[in-house]
Write an enzyme that holds these catalytic residues in place. Sequence first.
Site, mmCIF file in Angstrom:
data_model
loop_
_atom_site.group_PDB
_atom_site.id
_atom_site.type_symbol
_atom_site.label_atom_id
_atom_site.label_comp_id
_atom_site.label_asym_id
_atom_site.label_seq_id
_atom_site.Cartn_x
_atom_site.Cartn_y
_atom_site.Cartn_z
ATOM 1 N N THR A 170 46.809 35.616 29.727
ATOM 2 C CA THR A 170 46.903 36.763 30.627
ATOM 3 C C THR A 170 47.569 37.937 29.913
ATOM 4 O OG1 THR A 170 47.060 35.327 32.567
ATOM 5 C CG2 THR A 170 47.861 37.580 32.817
ATOM 6 N N ILE A 352 35.884 32.780 59.668
ATOM 7 C CA ILE A 352 36.124 33.671 60.807
ATOM 8 C C ILE A 352 35.252 34.921 60.707
ATOM 9 C CG2 ILE A 352 37.863 35.186 61.852
ATOM 10 C CD1 ILE A 352 39.929 32.943 61.120
ATOM 11 N N GLY A 354 32.414 34.926 59.443
ATOM 12 C CA GLY A 354 31.032 34.501 59.621
ATOM 13 C C GLY A 354 30.149 34.974 58.476
ATOM 14 N N GLU A 378 49.354 27.984 35.411
ATOM 15 C CA GLU A 378 50.744 27.489 35.426
ATOM 16 C C GLU A 378 50.806 26.020 35.824
ATOM 17 O OE1 GLU A 378 51.964 29.618 33.934
ATOM 18 O OE2 GLU A 378 51.156 31.492 34.659
#
Length: 401
Positions: A170, A352, A354, A378
């Site tokens: 990273t 939720i 959809g 990690e």
Amino acid sequence: MNSELKHPLGANPGMDEDVLEQFAEQLTRYVRERLIPAEAEVIENDRIPDEIVDEMREMGLFGLSVPEEYGGAGLNMTQYARIVNIMAYAAPAYRSIFSINVGMFASALKNGATEAQRAEWYPKLVAGKIACFGLTEPGSGSDSAAMATTATPDPDGNGWVLNGTKRYITNAPHADVALIMARTEKDALPKNAHVSAFLVPMDTPGISTGSPDKKMGQSASHISDIMLDDVKVPGDALLGGETGKGFRFAMQSLDNGRISVGAAATGYARRALDSAIRYANERKAFGEPIARFQLIQAMLADSEIEIYAAESMMADVTARADRGENILIKAAAFKVFASEMCGRVVDRVVQIYGGAGYLAEYDAERFYRDARIYRIYEGTTQILQLQIAKHMLREWEAANG
């Protein structure tokens, strides 16, 4: 190892609480009024605008955990996790750009550096130099015995010559400094004593980075390989001035990193749930908001329950860290639970939404992709399960002879 043993560095009182509250309120406004509105641009361009990075430097985010005597904020672990949690409400890239600085890199300096190394590198972190952490390799991650990167004595001086490749690092494409783990002996006892750590400026001749890897999610958070080809560093680049301590420093730093990931996963789960609550109240079916449907409410409630549990774990493990306890097991447990929890929450959020949840124009689809990595870096869930069990069994054996 008894989980109640004290950490050698002892307790950390941290920043004054009144000052912290003011900073937390300021940061919360910044996240919602500045960072979230800029997310579309960040994602489209796959980079954080320079002006935002500069603003984050001015706010002191790159030196949050650096001791005050070196110009940092000196946050303790509880305070640090709270700030990470607040930042993680926005797109993950914002946290990622400074997380190695204030997490694993600063922790390694605290745990293992000489006073001269701290005096050199802490102020650079505070000023906003970007750090990366070079442990994982193409053929090794958690398995240090397979580490192929080497550090050999420099025949032309008192330094070292590094060769090897680090993978999935990273911030590598734009980092100013790397903490590189390298093999200084073929094998050594005790276990992992063949690994040492080196502070390596990224402009050192012989260092190159690959193109940023294309990823499933977390746009603008960049990872790439680091290639080391006869990289010469001076003797004082060896962290702590002693060989064979690198893996221990890395593992101590990973406790910090795991708390950071857990705090981030918990903050992002909260963002996703808030989005689902808003959508459920705005989206209508059969003449009423879907928030009134009991099965939608069940998914919302289950998500709130799990986020609350993760927040409680975060409060406990960070308080233990600030008391100076050894938190290896509990930091791993928090990271596992919070990252898996976040995965379940974002999956419910897509449900939720959809059909809209499967479309890239809605946030739910991005939340789902962004959250997946929390269960991997990690320490994967599976590696941490093994680590937790191993230390549990060691404690039992120690207690029962």
